[in-house]
Scaffold this motif. Sequence first.
Motif, PDB file in Angstrom:
ATOM      1  N   GLY A 195      14.642   5.264  -2.563  1.00  0.00           N
ATOM      2  CA  GLY A 195      14.572   4.075  -1.651  1.00  0.00           C
ATOM      3  C   GLY A 195      15.075   2.931  -2.434  1.00  0.00           C
ATOM      4  O   GLY A 195      15.764   1.973  -2.164  1.00  0.00           O
ATOM      5  N   ILE A 196      14.858   2.984  -3.854  1.00  0.00           N
ATOM      6  CA  ILE A 196      15.576   1.922  -4.846  1.00  0.00           C
ATOM      7  C   ILE A 196      17.231   2.076  -4.583  1.00  0.00           C
ATOM      8  O   ILE A 196      17.768   1.061  -4.296  1.00  0.00           O
ATOM      9  CB  ILE A 196      15.048   2.030  -6.200  1.00  0.00           C
ATOM     10  N   GLU A 197      17.457   3.275  -4.760  1.00  0.00           N
ATOM     11  CA  GLU A 197      18.996   3.498  -4.754  1.00  0.00           C
ATOM     12  C   GLU A 197      19.524   2.925  -3.281  1.00  0.00           C
ATOM     13  O   GLU A 197      20.727   2.500  -3.455  1.00  0.00           O
ATOM     14  CB  GLU A 197      19.068   5.047  -4.948  1.00  0.00           C
ATOM     15  N   GLU A 198      18.790   3.228  -2.333  1.00  0.00           N
ATOM     16  CA  GLU A 198      19.218   2.928  -0.968  1.00  0.00           C
ATOM     17  C   GLU A 198      18.984   1.434  -0.632  1.00  0.00           C
ATOM     18  O   GLU A 198      19.397   0.880   0.287  1.00  0.00           O
ATOM     19  CB  GLU A 198      18.440   3.824   0.012  1.00  0.00           C
ATOM     20  N   ASP A 253       0.799  -1.365   0.107  1.00  0.00           N
ATOM     21  CA  ASP A 253       0.018   0.002   0.003  1.00  0.00           C
ATOM     22  C   ASP A 253       1.028   1.197  -0.033  1.00  0.00           C
ATOM     23  O   ASP A 253       0.627   2.155  -0.873  1.00  0.00           O
ATOM     24  CB  ASP A 253      -0.691   0.015   1.296  1.00  0.00           C
ATOM     25  N   SER A 254       1.588   1.321   0.792  1.00  0.00           N
ATOM     26  CA  SER A 254       2.454   2.511   1.068  1.00  0.00           C
ATOM     27  C   SER A 254       3.572   2.695  -0.099  1.00  0.00           C
ATOM     28  O   SER A 254       3.776   3.890  -0.465  1.00  0.00           O
ATOM     29  CB  SER A 254       3.170   2.459   2.398  1.00  0.00           C
ATOM     30  N   LEU A 255       3.831   1.490  -0.724  1.00  0.00           N
ATOM     31  CA  LEU A 255       4.816   1.571  -1.860  1.00  0.00           C
ATOM     32  C   LEU A 255       4.148   2.151  -3.135  1.00  0.00           C
ATOM     33  O   LEU A 255       4.799   3.081  -3.742  1.00  0.00           O
ATOM     34  CB  LEU A 255       5.475   0.302  -2.133  1.00  0.00           C
ATOM     35  N   SER A 256       3.139   2.030  -3.383  1.00  0.00           N
ATOM     36  CA  SER A 256       2.270   2.603  -4.604  1.00  0.00           C
ATOM     37  C   SER A 256       2.173   4.063  -4.301  1.00  0.00           C
ATOM     38  O   SER A 256       2.000   4.712  -5.423  1.00  0.00           O
ATOM     39  CB  SER A 256       1.026   1.894  -4.883  1.00  0.00           C
ATOM     40  N   ALA A 286       3.473  -2.964  -6.624  1.00  0.00           N
ATOM     41  CA  ALA A 286       2.376  -2.290  -5.949  1.00  0.00           C
ATOM     42  C   ALA A 286       1.303  -1.297  -6.667  1.00  0.00           C
ATOM     43  O   ALA A 286       0.375  -1.406  -6.473  1.00  0.00           O
ATOM     44  CB  ALA A 286       3.391  -1.382  -4.828  1.00  0.00           C
ATOM     45  N   CYS A 287       2.206  -0.818  -7.753  1.00  0.00           N
ATOM     46  CA  CYS A 287       1.366   0.079  -8.512  1.00  0.00           C
ATOM     47  C   CYS A 287       0.213  -0.738  -9.166  1.00  0.00           C
ATOM     48  O   CYS A 287      -0.714  -0.299  -9.388  1.00  0.00           O
ATOM     49  CB  CYS A 287       1.918   1.010  -9.661  1.00  0.00           C
ATOM     50  N   THR A 291      12.864  -2.810  -4.354  1.00  0.00           N
ATOM     51  CA  THR A 291      13.585  -2.609  -5.869  1.00  0.00           C
ATOM     52  C   THR A 291      12.580  -2.113  -6.643  1.00  0.00           C
ATOM     53  O   THR A 291      11.228  -1.844  -6.362  1.00  0.00           O
ATOM     54  CB  THR A 291      13.542  -4.234  -6.263  1.00  0.00           C
ATOM     55  N   ALA A 292      12.696  -1.705  -7.838  1.00  0.00           N
ATOM     56  CA  ALA A 292      11.840  -1.043  -8.953  1.00  0.00           C
ATOM     57  C   ALA A 292      10.743  -2.263  -8.991  1.00  0.00           C
ATOM     58  O   ALA A 292       9.342  -1.765  -9.082  1.00  0.00           O
ATOM     59  CB  ALA A 292      12.563  -0.975 -10.015  1.00  0.00           C
ATOM     60  N   LEU A 293      10.818  -3.282  -8.908  1.00  0.00           N
ATOM     61  CA  LEU A 293      10.023  -4.159  -9.222  1.00  0.00           C
ATOM     62  C   LEU A 293       8.972  -4.339  -8.027  1.00  0.00           C
ATOM     63  O   LEU A 293       7.445  -4.465  -8.368  1.00  0.00           O
ATOM     64  CB  LEU A 293      10.406  -5.583  -9.282  1.00  0.00           C
ATOM     65  N   ASP A 294       9.216  -4.029  -6.787  1.00  0.00           N
ATOM     66  CA  ASP A 294       8.416  -3.689  -5.657  1.00  0.00           C
ATOM     67  C   ASP A 294       7.295  -2.647  -5.930  1.00  0.00           C
ATOM     68  O   ASP A 294       6.283  -2.975  -5.723  1.00  0.00           O
ATOM     69  CB  ASP A 294       9.109  -3.607  -4.539  1.00  0.00           C
ATOM     70  N   ILE A 295       8.088  -1.531  -6.432  1.00  0.00           N
ATOM     71  CA  ILE A 295       7.064  -0.293  -6.723  1.00  0.00           C
ATOM     72  C   ILE A 295       6.269  -0.744  -7.768  1.00  0.00           C
ATOM     73  O   ILE A 295       4.926  -0.519  -7.890  1.00  0.00           O
ATOM     74  CB  ILE A 295       7.948   0.913  -7.218  1.00  0.00           C
TER      75      ILE A 295
END
Lengths: 432, 432
Positions: free
Chosen positions: B18-21, B5-8, B32-33, B25-29
């Motif tokens: 967050g991906i950089e850190e 929820d909070s990722l999208s 989530a979208c 991962t981008a796939l998580d985002i």
Amino acid sequence: MKTTDSLSSLGLRRALQGIEEGLYTALDIINACFDQLERREPVVKAWQCRLNREEYLAQYTKYQSFYEQSILKGLPVGIKDIIDTANMPTEMGSAIHKGRQPVDDAACVSQIRQAGGIVLGKTVTTEFAYFKPGDTCNPKDLLRTPGGSSSGSAAAVADSMVPVALGSQTAASVIRPAAYCGAVGYVASRGDFSLRGIQPLAQSLDSLGLLARSVEDIELMRGILLKQPSPLDLPAAQKPTKVVVCDGAAIGDVDGAMQAAIQSTVLELRRHGVDIIEMSAQSSGLLKELVDHHQCIMAYEVCRNLVQEAAQPELLSEPLIDLIDRGVAISYDDYLAARQQAEKIREQLWAEYADCDLMLAPAAPGVAPLGIDKTGAPHMSRPWQAMNLPVITLPGHVFEGNLPLGVQLVGRLNEDQSLLRLARWVEGVLPR
Amino acid sequence: MKTTDSLSSLGLRRALQGIEEGLYTALDIINACFDQLERREPVVKAWQCRLNREEYLAQYTKYQSFYEQSILKGLPVGIKDIIDTANMPTEMGSAIHKGRQPVDDAACVSQIRQAGGIVLGKTVTTEFAYFKPGDTCNPKDLLRTPGGSSSGSAAAVADSMVPVALGSQTAASVIRPAAYCGAVGYVASRGDFSLRGIQPLAQSLDSLGLLARSVEDIELMRGILLKQPSPLDLPAAQKPTKVVVCDGAAIGDVDGAMQAAIQSTVLELRRHGVDIIEMSAQSSGLLKELVDHHQCIMAYEVCRNLVQEAAQPELLSEPLIDLIDRGVAISYDDYLAARQQAEKIREQLWAEYADCDLMLAPAAPGVAPLGIDKTGAPHMSRPWQAMNLPVITLPGHVFEGNLPLGVQLVGRLNEDQSLLRLARWVEGVLPR
């Protein structure tokens, strides 16, 4: 009925009048244009893609009653190949877009079709309307360039294959080929015409243009493109009272032939009682500045328009890659400063010559250069284009036996109608 | 890893950080979208056409190393369906263009793809970005309009289906849907962005716009579209010194909720020491004039852009036919006068408030009206759009429990970067 030869070289409006008067039919004109085209196209190479006679006549016949009641009566028009057409590819002179088939007509093409013009074909353009030429030769001397980027449109019109054609100008792409081929070339004030479906090169500079063999035909086509209620109405020509002459020396090299063309135009204007003044050194200096501003604006915008193409440098010409590289390096602030300066100079310049009707200037550095691998230098148009002013090339001068050369008239922003009425008067005092 | 929820609902820049850190991962985002989209799209209906999760992931995986090294890391972007995409139809909300498949990407789409954004899909637009709505509902209240014409872009962003989307504005098509849905909506100074491949409605007014959930994400996307060397660099926010407030009453009806949103914004600004002045009656009168100029320019140009469509009235909505009919009847002189007046007023207005950093104004007459058969009144944007000024909607106010409402900040022509820095500061003092 006149002979085929003279029918193809009739102006658009003259042809329409003759059809109206029953002197000949639209089919006579169409066939005369095809006669000329089939004779000359093998050497002039003005067309990228076109209908053949049978295809054209089939289309004409299918909708004959529509054409007979239309303004343009089914007569042929050429369309520069950066302008989208739903029935023919639009390749932009680029290997990247070989065979590219747009889904829609550009708005200007729709206007022409609705007015009863038939798109005979797409005329050769340089690569993305920039420098790299196609195969077109100058119809007045096949060893010379027709100029660019509206190469095919200027050549086809000057060689009487079609009475009118659409072109476009971002730097000098209508004015110069018109001057080299001996056509009338008009570039509208920016923003006046819809550019929907015309491939953009640099949005602050791009203008739609027209090529024809007389000013009155330009006026007719402008009326159609602007959806004017009576595009066939012709206002009276207007004699200029006062004209300011720019010799072009501050902008760049001008050869003896162009100097002579300007001087001869000045003599004719004076002979008819037009007051002539020379552009001041200060104003000429502003024109020189505008050349730089134009180059800055163009490079900045081109690389932000040709985005997908820039990713395929192996399919681009060296000059275009250079332009894109220069554009990427220009900052937004420098770009914006150039745009703002160009606007400021436009106001300054016309304020200085508030009592003048027109500016007269070279349309090119001289006659068409030898060779078709280059299109000649564009600098004589950069200042006016940077100011988004309406301009028109008037032909009439001839050098070295048969090489045409045109001069350029410059009007005020959005006062295109007035420019054309004045230009029609000037056309009348120039040699034919 | 955070919850889906909070990722999208993370902003674009936050997600990239967050991906950089290594937080996710981008796939998580991306997933989530899609979780959010699949849950909500059946009722919100923001998308005209889109990739499904499998198609998206297949594209991501195929070019994963490119995305990992890119700025946007393969995150999803929504594209308003009047902007051409080479891999999806562009139907412009019109039955005439059902299934229309462009051959090229618009330049803005190419910029986004080259920066590593993935086009998740095309967002619903009204018919040709004018009045007739599509099926999209306001994600905050499904019985209400999301506004138009960038309906789908505003709804998809506000509902956290994508972090950013492209929109466009000719009248109020970004500012109003952003205000109704609770998104940040930005409209660039006209001419700043390439409009290549964006279907024109009215060339003197059309601007590309962006929808996001924070000003910093607008700034990032603007940097990408302008090919800036370091679009991730974020300049410091800038506190305005002095702001002029326009209550909108001279432009048209403003309801109690919008009056309250403006007053509450003024209170917050004052509380932080920003000097506030009210717009004079004379200036407000100029804004009222601009509404008429805007309508004149728009009608004149629309009927000269939608040329082929106007020939198929049976496939057009009544309001669009009316607009076209009005446009045909407008003379060039009246049209030009409207353009010139709008430009003059722009200079006059900003000259009067030369010591102000911003104008603050209503972004709409009030909260989103009930019903999805209309998109709400556009007049609150017409004056600014007629002047081609950069504008931004800042959300933050909420009425009747959950109905968002945004206010509009207006900047100086071509000073978009400054507007965005100021807007980011103002965003920080508004309720979240």
